[in-house]
Design a protein around this motif. Structure first.
Motif, PDB file in Angstrom:
ATOM      1  N   THR A 195      30.017  21.073  45.724  1.00 14.78           N
ATOM      2  CA  THR A 195      31.181  22.149  46.235  1.00 14.78           C
ATOM      3  C   THR A 195      32.213  21.014  46.405  1.00 14.78           C
ATOM      4  OG1 THR A 195      30.522  21.596  48.489  1.00 14.78           O
ATOM      5  CG2 THR A 195      29.415  23.535  47.563  1.00 14.78           C
ATOM      6  N   GLY A 196      32.378  19.762  46.659  1.00 17.84           N
ATOM      7  CA  GLY A 196      33.093  18.750  46.737  1.00 17.84           C
ATOM      8  C   GLY A 196      33.694  18.696  48.304  1.00 17.84           C
ATOM      9  N   LEU A 197      32.891  19.453  49.220  1.00 14.71           N
ATOM     10  CA  LEU A 197      33.047  19.343  50.740  1.00 14.71           C
ATOM     11  C   LEU A 197      32.296  18.690  51.366  1.00 14.71           C
ATOM     12  CD1 LEU A 197      33.157  23.360  50.978  1.00 14.71           C
ATOM     13  CD2 LEU A 197      35.179  21.668  50.894  1.00 14.71           C
ATOM     14  N   GLY A 198      31.157  18.032  50.898  1.00 12.59           N
ATOM     15  CA  GLY A 198      30.419  16.969  51.754  1.00 12.59           C
ATOM     16  C   GLY A 198      31.145  15.907  52.106  1.00 12.59           C
ATOM     17  N   VAL A 199      31.834  15.123  51.123  1.00  9.79           N
ATOM     18  CA  VAL A 199      32.311  13.862  51.885  1.00  9.79           C
ATOM     19  C   VAL A 199      33.709  14.323  52.830  1.00  9.79           C
ATOM     20  CG1 VAL A 199      33.581  11.680  51.249  1.00  9.79           C
ATOM     21  CG2 VAL A 199      31.709  12.326  49.921  1.00  9.79           C
ATOM     22  N   MET A 200      34.335  15.317  52.504  1.00  5.86           N
ATOM     23  CA  MET A 200      35.558  15.721  53.169  1.00  5.86           C
ATOM     24  C   MET A 200      34.990  16.010  54.498  1.00  5.86           C
ATOM     25  SD  MET A 200      38.107  18.446  52.288  1.00  5.86           S
ATOM     26  CE  MET A 200      39.929  18.680  53.250  1.00  5.86           C
ATOM     27  N   LEU A 201      33.954  16.975  54.653  1.00  6.82           N
ATOM     28  CA  LEU A 201      33.530  17.368  56.089  1.00  6.82           C
ATOM     29  C   LEU A 201      32.956  16.293  56.858  1.00  6.82           C
ATOM     30  CD1 LEU A 201      31.491  20.343  54.940  1.00  6.82           C
ATOM     31  CD2 LEU A 201      33.350  20.357  56.082  1.00  6.82           C
ATOM     32  N   SER A 202      32.273  15.145  56.175  1.00  9.15           N
ATOM     33  CA  SER A 202      32.011  14.014  56.987  1.00  9.15           C
ATOM     34  C   SER A 202      33.182  12.970  57.332  1.00  9.15           C
ATOM     35  CB  SER A 202      30.870  13.011  55.855  1.00  9.15           C
ATOM     36  OG  SER A 202      29.837  13.884  55.457  1.00  9.15           O
ATOM     37  N   LYS A 203      33.983  13.002  56.463  1.00  5.75           N
ATOM     38  CA  LYS A 203      35.204  12.386  57.031  1.00  5.75           C
ATOM     39  C   LYS A 203      35.894  12.939  58.087  1.00  5.75           C
ATOM     40  CE  LYS A 203      38.346  10.842  54.045  1.00  5.75           C
ATOM     41  NZ  LYS A 203      39.167  10.697  52.924  1.00  5.75           N
ATOM     42  N   GLN A 204      35.797  14.073  58.341  1.00  2.00           N
ATOM     43  CA  GLN A 204      36.277  14.944  59.508  1.00  2.00           C
ATOM     44  C   GLN A 204      35.703  14.707  60.716  1.00  2.00           C
ATOM     45  OE1 GLN A 204      39.393  16.267  59.304  1.00  2.00           O
ATOM     46  NE2 GLN A 204      39.143  16.905  61.777  1.00  2.00           N
ATOM     47  N   ILE A 205      34.203  14.816  60.279  1.00  3.23           N
ATOM     48  CA  ILE A 205      33.302  14.530  61.530  1.00  3.23           C
ATOM     49  C   ILE A 205      33.548  13.335  62.209  1.00  3.23           C
ATOM     50  CG2 ILE A 205      30.880  14.586  62.224  1.00  3.23           C
ATOM     51  CD1 ILE A 205      30.281  16.791  60.127  1.00  3.23           C
ATOM     52  N   PHE A 256      25.712  11.287  52.947  1.00  6.43           N
ATOM     53  CA  PHE A 256      25.770  10.206  52.243  1.00  6.43           C
ATOM     54  C   PHE A 256      24.496   9.857  51.697  1.00  6.43           C
ATOM     55  CE2 PHE A 256      29.731   9.544  55.044  1.00  6.43           C
ATOM     56  CZ  PHE A 256      30.582   9.775  54.121  1.00  6.43           C
ATOM     57  N   LEU A 257      23.283   9.948  52.252  1.00  2.00           N
ATOM     58  CA  LEU A 257      22.180   9.548  51.806  1.00  2.00           C
ATOM     59  C   LEU A 257      21.858  10.468  50.550  1.00  2.00           C
ATOM     60  CD1 LEU A 257      19.934   8.703  54.859  1.00  2.00           C
ATOM     61  CD2 LEU A 257      20.519   7.242  53.345  1.00  2.00           C
ATOM     62  N   LYS A 258      22.049  11.621  50.641  1.00  2.00           N
ATOM     63  CA  LYS A 258      21.749  12.536  49.317  1.00  2.00           C
ATOM     64  C   LYS A 258      22.625  12.298  48.321  1.00  2.00           C
ATOM     65  CE  LYS A 258      21.896  17.572  48.359  1.00  2.00           C
ATOM     66  NZ  LYS A 258      22.801  17.645  47.547  1.00  2.00           N
ATOM     67  N   ASN A 259      23.947  11.783  48.397  1.00  2.00           N
ATOM     68  CA  ASN A 259      24.856  11.203  47.467  1.00  2.00           C
ATOM     69  C   ASN A 259      24.320   9.911  46.755  1.00  2.00           C
ATOM     70  OD1 ASN A 259      26.824  13.196  47.769  1.00  2.00           O
ATOM     71  ND2 ASN A 259      28.109  12.130  49.117  1.00  2.00           N
ATOM     72  N   ALA A 260      23.554   9.133  47.736  1.00  5.24           N
ATOM     73  CA  ALA A 260      23.145   7.773  47.427  1.00  5.24           C
ATOM     74  C   ALA A 260      21.954   8.296  46.598  1.00  5.24           C
ATOM     75  CB  ALA A 260      22.961   6.770  48.582  1.00  5.24           C
ATOM     76  N   GLN A 264      12.005  13.326  49.605  1.00  4.28           N
ATOM     77  CA  GLN A 264      13.105  13.512  48.466  1.00  4.28           C
ATOM     78  C   GLN A 264      13.392  12.030  47.659  1.00  4.28           C
ATOM     79  OE1 GLN A 264      17.009  15.151  49.538  1.00  4.28           O
ATOM     80  NE2 GLN A 264      17.822  14.542  47.240  1.00  4.28           N
ATOM     81  N   ALA A 265      13.306  11.234  48.361  1.00  4.92           N
ATOM     82  CA  ALA A 265      13.463   9.718  48.021  1.00  4.92           C
ATOM     83  C   ALA A 265      12.514   9.258  47.207  1.00  4.92           C
ATOM     84  CB  ALA A 265      13.651   8.729  49.124  1.00  4.92           C
ATOM     85  N   SER A 266      11.107   9.750  47.793  1.00  2.00           N
ATOM     86  CA  SER A 266       9.816   9.187  46.896  1.00  2.00           C
ATOM     87  C   SER A 266       9.722   9.961  45.691  1.00  2.00           C
ATOM     88  CB  SER A 266       8.544   9.514  47.687  1.00  2.00           C
ATOM     89  OG  SER A 266       8.598   8.844  48.983  1.00  2.00           O
ATOM     90  N   SER A 267      10.246  11.507  45.764  1.00  2.66           N
ATOM     91  CA  SER A 267      10.142  12.279  44.443  1.00  2.66           C
ATOM     92  C   SER A 267      11.090  11.657  43.456  1.00  2.66           C
ATOM     93  CB  SER A 267      10.565  13.468  44.695  1.00  2.66           C
ATOM     94  OG  SER A 267      11.826  13.706  45.107  1.00  2.66           O
ATOM     95  N   ASN A 268      12.218  10.855  43.782  1.00  8.48           N
ATOM     96  CA  ASN A 268      13.208  10.381  42.859  1.00  8.48           C
ATOM     97  C   ASN A 268      12.769   8.924  42.743  1.00  8.48           C
ATOM     98  OD1 ASN A 268      15.778  12.330  42.546  1.00  8.48           O
ATOM     99  ND2 ASN A 268      14.775  12.990  44.218  1.00  8.48           N
ATOM    100  N   ASN A 269      11.969   8.411  43.060  1.00 13.93           N
ATOM    101  CA  ASN A 269      11.378   6.971  42.973  1.00 13.93           C
ATOM    102  C   ASN A 269      12.606   6.084  43.551  1.00 13.93           C
ATOM    103  OD1 ASN A 269       9.798   4.960  42.104  1.00 13.93           O
ATOM    104  ND2 ASN A 269      11.140   4.541  40.037  1.00 13.93           N
ATOM    105  N   VAL A 270      13.022   6.480  44.875  1.00  6.72           N
ATOM    106  CA  VAL A 270      13.900   5.857  45.530  1.00  6.72           C
ATOM    107  C   VAL A 270      13.297   5.335  46.791  1.00  6.72           C
ATOM    108  CG1 VAL A 270      16.203   5.925  46.697  1.00  6.72           C
ATOM    109  CG2 VAL A 270      16.074   7.014  44.462  1.00  6.72           C
ATOM    110  N   GLN A 271      13.640   3.973  47.155  1.00  7.02           N
ATOM    111  CA  GLN A 271      13.055   3.294  48.276  1.00  7.02           C
ATOM    112  C   GLN A 271      14.541   3.322  49.344  1.00  7.02           C
ATOM    113  OE1 GLN A 271      11.468  -0.367  46.799  1.00  7.02           O
ATOM    114  NE2 GLN A 271       9.699   0.335  48.184  1.00  7.02           N
ATOM    115  N   ILE A 272      14.309   3.881  50.685  1.00 12.82           N
ATOM    116  CA  ILE A 272      15.072   3.782  51.745  1.00 12.82           C
ATOM    117  C   ILE A 272      14.945   2.600  52.807  1.00 12.82           C
ATOM    118  CG2 ILE A 272      16.789   5.106  53.304  1.00 12.82           C
ATOM    119  CD1 ILE A 272      16.194   7.559  51.922  1.00 12.82           C
ATOM    120  N   GLU A 273      15.517   1.693  53.001  1.00 11.18           N
ATOM    121  CA  GLU A 273      15.328   0.644  53.814  1.00 11.18           C
ATOM    122  C   GLU A 273      16.364   0.871  54.958  1.00 11.18           C
ATOM    123  OE1 GLU A 273      14.481  -3.987  54.429  1.00 11.18           O
ATOM    124  OE2 GLU A 273      15.532  -3.298  52.570  1.00 11.18           O
TER     125      GLU A 273
END
Length: 353
Positions: free
Chosen positions: A310-320, A253-257, A220-229
């Motif tokens: 959905t607005g749930l990703g960050v909220m779920l992450s915080k709860q986890i 969080f990586l998906k959001n980034a 996914q990162a490559s298709s978006n011209n994004v490098q992940i280090e």
């Protein structure tokens, strides 16, 4: 008269120095007097650290207008009761205070007498209580929605398969299937929210866990011209965690980034010891960032800046993270966004130089 005035001023100084609140005396935005509590509150060591600045050097720009109005009111001989402000300490840290101002005389001049109380902890506690209440309401709502939607959705999927078997292929079936999968995805997030304490803890190697996440995101990162280090300041870290849930946090969080950089960019994941019992991970992107008014709402139920979110990703992450006895913070400006995750560890082996 001069001796009497000196005694009065000495008594005043003695009184305010033992005040539990910070005390300022200000005239024309210049700080004429500050007690020891005030010096400490603003991050100074000696009065001269403070006197070299004006009052408005410490007041956050968002509050300049209300501060000017309060000073004008005091100059008219009226008292201004406690109002909330954000102040900036000498080291740049923001603190929340409440300020009360009244007219006074100092060194035979009219001035403003100000009392400041640090309410940062109180405000943080209040925000946590509000977030907890929102989470409780959202969890109850999520449980109800999941229960009510799951059964009719199963029926819809069953009849859809029958229709596909009996009728010629149609693009409409593909559209319906995609939308059903979308509903199932939302339901799966709701299920995590409705049952946040269903955690299966095992000892997991953090580096291996993150390598799995990186492998999932490379395409996914490559298709978006994004490098992940990924940068590790250790050889081995063992977490006691639910592997799938912690993976989900990093995926969110990586998906959001990645999505924050539609024209490409760089995502850096830094992992480093925080204390001998905790590890800190920073996820940094080079996107355009978010304004503060948006940043404050991130993590609230069903709040999202994405058209298909959905607005749930960050909220779920915080709860986890909370369920794993960790903590979470984030910052954002025009240079990008930083997400900080701190988790307790069972074992750490530092990287050998």
């Amino acid at each position: 008269m001069s001796e009497k005035r000196n005694r009065q001023e000495e008594a005043f100084r003695d009184l305010v120095e033992h005040s539990p609140d910070a005390v300022f005396i200000v005239k024309n935005e210049k700080i004429l007097f500050i007690n020891k509590i005030g010096i400490s509150l603003l991050g100074g060591r000696i009065p001269e650290d403070i006197f070299s600045n004006t009052l408005f050097d410490f007041v956050h720009p968002d509050y300049h207008q209300i501060a000017k109005q309060s000073i004008a009111t005091v100059n008219n001989g009226e008292l201004v009761d406690f109002l909330e402000y954000t102040f900036i300490k000498l080291d740049g840290e923001n603190i929340h205070v409440e300020v009360r101002a009244m007219p006074t005389f100092f060194q035979e001049q009219s001035a403003q007498y100000m009392i400041l109380r640090d309410i940062t902890d109180r405000k943080r506690t209040r925000e946590h209580l509000i977030d907890s209440e929102k989470l409780s309401v959202a969890s109850q709502l999520a449980a109800g929605i999941h229960h009510e939607v799951r059964n009719p959705l199963t029926t819809i999927k069953g009849f859809l398969r029958l229709m596909e078997a009996e009728l010629p292929y149609s693009d409409y079936f593909k559209i319906i299937e995609d939308e059903v999968q979308r509903i199932e995805f939302v339901l799966s997030e709701l299920l995590v929210l409705a049952k946040p304490h269903n955690v299966k803890l095992k000892h997991e190697n953090l580096r291996l866990l993150l390598d799995d996440v990186k492998a999932m995101f490379n395409a996914q990162a490559s298709s978006n011209n994004v490098q992940i280090e990924f940068i590790y300041d250790f050889d081995n870290v063992i977490l006691k965690c639910d592997k799938n849930q912690i993976k989900q946090v990093f995926i969110n969080f990586l998906k959001n980034a990645v999505e924050a950089m539609p024209d490409g960019g760089m995502v850096t994941v830094e992992c480093q010891p925080y204390t001998d019992k905790k590890v800190k991970m920073l996820i940094k992107d080079t996107g355009t960032g978010m304004p503060q008014k948006i940043l404050k709402k991130i993590g609230q139920p069903f709040f999202t800046t994405k058209e298909s979110g959905t607005g749930l990703g960050v909220m779920l992450s915080k709860q986890i993270i909370k369920n794993h006895n960790g903590s979470f913070n984030y910052w954002s400006d025009s240079n990008g966004t930083i997400v900080e995750i701190i988790l307790p560890i069972s074992l750490i082996s530092l990287k050998m130089e």
